[in-house]
Enzyme design. Sequence first.
Site, PDB file in Angstrom:
ATOM      1  N   LYS A   1       2.856  -4.066   8.635  1.00 61.08           N
ATOM      2  CA  LYS A   1       3.907  -3.419   8.548  1.00 61.08           C
ATOM      3  C   LYS A   1       5.087  -4.074   8.473  1.00 61.08           C
ATOM      4  CE  LYS A   1       6.116   1.117   9.843  1.00 61.08           C
ATOM      5  NZ  LYS A   1       5.766   2.295  10.820  1.00 61.08           N
TER       6      LYS A   1
ATOM      7  N   GLN B   1       7.609  -1.067   4.886  1.00 56.33           N
ATOM      8  CA  GLN B   1       6.705  -1.009   4.056  1.00 56.33           C
ATOM      9  C   GLN B   1       5.323  -1.639   4.509  1.00 56.33           C
ATOM     10  OE1 GLN B   1       8.213  -2.350   0.379  1.00 56.33           O
ATOM     11  NE2 GLN B   1       7.165  -4.148   0.225  1.00 56.33           N
ATOM     12  N   VAL B   2       4.087  -1.274   3.863  1.00 59.46           N
ATOM     13  CA  VAL B   2       2.751  -1.723   4.670  1.00 59.46           C
ATOM     14  C   VAL B   2       2.118  -2.231   3.333  1.00 59.46           C
ATOM     15  CG1 VAL B   2       0.665  -0.731   5.624  1.00 59.46           C
ATOM     16  CG2 VAL B   2       2.982   0.331   6.315  1.00 59.46           C
TER      17      VAL B   2
ATOM     18  N   SER C   1      10.809   4.725   4.742  1.00 57.74           N
ATOM     19  CA  SER C   1      12.171   4.570   4.694  1.00 57.74           C
ATOM     20  C   SER C   1      12.649   3.359   5.418  1.00 57.74           C
ATOM     21  CB  SER C   1      12.754   5.992   5.509  1.00 57.74           C
ATOM     22  OG  SER C   1      12.184   6.173   6.857  1.00 57.74           O
ATOM     23  N   VAL C   2      11.994   2.781   6.303  1.00 56.31           N
ATOM     24  CA  VAL C   2      12.510   1.772   7.268  1.00 56.31           C
ATOM     25  C   VAL C   2      11.475   0.615   7.184  1.00 56.31           C
ATOM     26  CG1 VAL C   2      13.658   3.189   8.431  1.00 56.31           C
ATOM     27  CG2 VAL C   2      11.359   2.469   9.369  1.00 56.31           C
TER      28      VAL C   2
ATOM     29  N   MET D   1       0.854  -1.256  -0.070  1.00 59.68           N
ATOM     30  CA  MET D   1       0.116  -0.120   0.010  1.00 59.68           C
ATOM     31  C   MET D   1       0.951   1.241  -0.052  1.00 59.68           C
ATOM     32  SD  MET D   1      -2.764  -1.038   3.081  1.00 59.68           S
ATOM     33  CE  MET D   1      -3.500   0.826   3.106  1.00 59.68           C
ATOM     34  N   ALA D   2       2.108   1.379   0.626  1.00 61.10           N
ATOM     35  CA  ALA D   2       3.088   2.393   0.901  1.00 61.10           C
ATOM     36  C   ALA D   2       4.089   1.829   1.075  1.00 61.10           C
ATOM     37  CB  ALA D   2       2.474   3.156   1.904  1.00 61.10           C
ATOM     38  N   SER D   3       5.182   2.584   0.851  1.00 64.26           N
ATOM     39  CA  SER D   3       6.820   2.258   1.070  1.00 64.26           C
ATOM     40  C   SER D   3       7.385   3.293   1.907  1.00 64.26           C
ATOM     41  CB  SER D   3       7.220   1.633  -0.015  1.00 64.26           C
ATOM     42  OG  SER D   3       8.738   1.238   0.001  1.00 64.26           O
TER      43      SER D   3
ATOM     44  N   ASP E   1       6.639  12.080  14.969  1.00 65.65           N
ATOM     45  CA  ASP E   1       6.966  11.874  13.715  1.00 65.65           C
ATOM     46  C   ASP E   1       5.858  12.350  12.880  1.00 65.65           C
ATOM     47  OD1 ASP E   1       8.689  11.245  11.380  1.00 65.65           O
ATOM     48  OD2 ASP E   1       8.239   9.395  11.460  1.00 65.65           O
TER      49      ASP E   1
END
Length: 546
Positions: free
Chosen positions: A149, A134-135, A131-132, A127-129, A284
Amino acid sequence: MTRLQRFFRIAWVFSKYRLDEFLPVAELPAPLRLLLILAPWHWFPVGNRPRGERLRLALEELGPIFVKFGQILSTRRDLLPDDMALALQQLQDRVPPFPGREAQAIVEQSLGQSVSQLFQTFDSNPMASASVAQVHAATLHSGQSVVVKVIRPGIERVIHQDIALMRMLARLIERAWADGRRLRPVEVVADYEQTIYDELDMQREAANASQLRRNFDGSTLIYIPEVFWDYTTAKVLVLERVGGIPVADTEALNNAGVNMKVLAEKGVEIFFTQVFRDSFFHADMHPGNIFVDASNPQDPRYIAIDFGIVGTLAPEDQSYLARNLLAFFRRNYRQVAELHIQSGWVPAHTRVNEFEAAIRTVCEPIFERPLKEISFGHFLLRLFQTARRFEMEVQPQLVLLQKTLLNVEGLGRQLYPDLDLWSTAQPFLESWMRQRIGPPGMIKSLREHLPSWLEQSPEMPQLVHDALLRVRDLDRTASTDHATLKALQDAERARRRSFRRTVLALACLGGAWLTTQPLGWTSLESIPTQGWILIAAAGWLLVGRR
């Protein structure tokens, strides 16, 4: 890849994307200006790529620590041109993904079962990537929609190398720059190292999410997804899947009829609630981690994700920060100056009147103006210049708090530029201070500390006696300590000089090595003039001066 190889890799990427255009060459010392003039990146064509895209690609290629830096910069529209800020926004959820089969293998190895046994469905396309990690989207056998995750493979090694380089640079700054010790860069890097390694532990992130969810249980300010602990390990985190409008999508928020003023004010309230009520804050809060529940447009609610970085404050830091902010809001610059001296942030010999006048000069222009007319970036720069005059030290324990405050400002500026930060924050801080120093706060403090005081009370006479004996012995050891201290200081100065020469020699050798790369030179005779100059400079630094 060794540390030296990583150093050359960073130099290569710097050259490849021509990031030298961002350096204030005219303001650098003469030796560095000469090194930049002889550097080989002038042979790389800039090409047709915009500068923002080149900066983004360079940060992506360098890895997670640099991506994090870009994420912070992307919220600072007052410090960056629009084209660069827009390009860096893509770092928030568009970092190149790693293959889904690798993510699936990590999940199965961590949880000890196949994906089909663990989940009813599992989408191998991310779904998303970030820096440390991805999902991936998934569904539990109960029918609950979740997100999975997964930590990037091999990321620990890359972070270890980058942290080592940052630590080396911090030591160089501290030893070679007059203001380096005051800025305490080594402590700042150590604090950031702990933070970034904590972010690699999914169980820690899950615990952070659970704590935040408990702190805001039933709140209309923010919603925190539920953690599914049976599916969570050090490398895998499974959370409730929630939907919302990305906070950066102001067009969608406006189309949904969201009250932007209320939304911006709630963001400020969330920040101060986390910092002062809970002493536990999401650190964050860039736009990629924040969504909005617009089901009630006039009373919108934030949705937070990504809890790898959280911050905490000690009670004394909370009190000090609140008193300073209240003094700022009330324009009591005398109290601000006195608080800085009392806390030890500036030396005790500082003249209060001079420090008060300097703070007034910086702060007066920002009051009673909407947020869109205030540049906190420039304001912080002016405060930094003031700090240099009065030898004020950086406080590493507040670095995360400062970063979060910058993110909150960026969100506020984006959502509702006319937000009055001062009138929103001041009532909250005044209420918190009343509760802390009033009867309820005193009773709470007494209830917490009384058992410890009673437990230690039999030892107090002996502790007082020991302290008096130490004071009596101080005079006897003063002369010996003075001679020892002088010898240590002489040795430290010699070590710093040797360290500076070695670092500069390595930089010259690195520059010489880079001059041989673009055209493929392989023999001594074919090394260009710039390379020989740099090699000679390295030899002089390592041998000639000694």
